[in-house]
Design an enzyme around this catalytic site. Sequence first.
Site, short mmCIF file in Angstrom:
data_model
loop_
_atom_site.label_atom_id
_atom_site.label_comp_id
_atom_site.label_asym_id
_atom_site.label_seq_id
_atom_site.Cartn_x
_atom_site.Cartn_y
_atom_site.Cartn_z
N HIS A 162 8.94 -1.33 2.51
CA HIS A 162 7.84 -1.83 3.34
C HIS A 162 7.43 -0.73 4.30
O HIS A 162 8.24 -0.21 5.06
CB HIS A 162 8.26 -3.07 4.14
N CYS A 163 6.16 -0.35 4.25
CA CYS A 163 5.65 0.74 5.07
C CYS A 163 4.93 0.18 6.30
O CYS A 163 3.85 -0.42 6.18
CB CYS A 163 4.70 1.61 4.26
N VAL A 164 5.53 0.36 7.47
CA VAL A 164 4.91 -0.14 8.70
C VAL A 164 3.63 0.62 9.02
O VAL A 164 2.74 0.09 9.71
CB VAL A 164 5.89 -0.05 9.89
N ASN A 183 1.16 -1.31 7.16
CA ASN A 183 1.25 -2.76 7.33
C ASN A 183 1.21 -3.45 5.97
O ASN A 183 0.57 -4.48 5.79
CB ASN A 183 0.11 -3.27 8.23
N ASN A 184 1.93 -2.87 5.02
CA ASN A 184 1.94 -3.42 3.67
C ASN A 184 3.18 -2.90 2.95
O ASN A 184 3.74 -1.87 3.31
CB ASN A 184 0.69 -2.98 2.91
#
Length: 301
Positions: free
Chosen positions: A122-124, A127-128
């Site tokens: 999950h890539c902050v 945001n996805n």
Amino acid sequence: MANSGVHVIVVSLAIVYIYFSTIFVFLNQWFGLRSSPGIINILVFTAVAIMCICNYVVAMFTDPGRVPPSFAPDIEDSDHPIHEIKRKGGDLRYCKKCCLYKPPRSHHCRVCKRCVLRMDHHCVWMNNCVGHANYKIFFVFVVYALLACIYSLILLLGSLTVDTPESERCYTSVYIISGLLLIPLSMALAVFLGWHTYLTLQNKTTIEVLLKSLPSALGDTHSLNNVCKCLMQYYEGVRAMLVAEQGGNVYSHPYDLGVYENLITVLGPNILCWVCPVSSYIGSGLHFRTAYDRHSTRTTS
């Protein structure tokens, strides 16, 4: 989710700052905006920036892949004989939070609160989740982001070699901020790109490499309360793998099809489309080719 929105704003501001400082400060100081080298560099850098932004936006708004409510593994399907099972008990992988069976390589994301097909992480900053449907686009974004940072850094250093009148030396703070931003960012992106290049060539995901021996509690929910217990089981898993290797049984990643096959599996069969934010070739994400498939094909033939 609000914090993730802040991360996206930070990335957006960094892109805008790097672009305008590169064009209107570094390029202007080195070549001038109206000279032939200046115009050429403006066009090239703008093209790289546009591709970087396009891939970032597309990766951010592309659904990484959802598990269909009707999905159920068919253990009698001869076309897909490989099924992932739990480390304990040997049962088919089932998500109690989503109340769904997990397809191969899928994992539950505690941030998105759902299972993601071929989940990498999950890539902050987007945001996805980075998963089956947007991994290639994310990978290309990292390539363009690194190119843009290196390009900007070269123009920054080149502009420092030009003697400018005292009246025009008013960009000291821009140079300091840009240097503090571009140098560590370029290093981080280079390491990140190297890591994902390795994953692509091996047809692996971050979760499969780093969390293969960890219990699902850490791999799926990243619960900090279970870290110590997970690490103990991780080292036990590593020790078991080493013992197996000493006995001549070397672990082989089942989805590793060879360098070329791995590349076209992740980036697509058309080399010309590798640099574009498209991923129409990826398939459903519910099943993946394995080395076993190729072996069984040779055997039957």
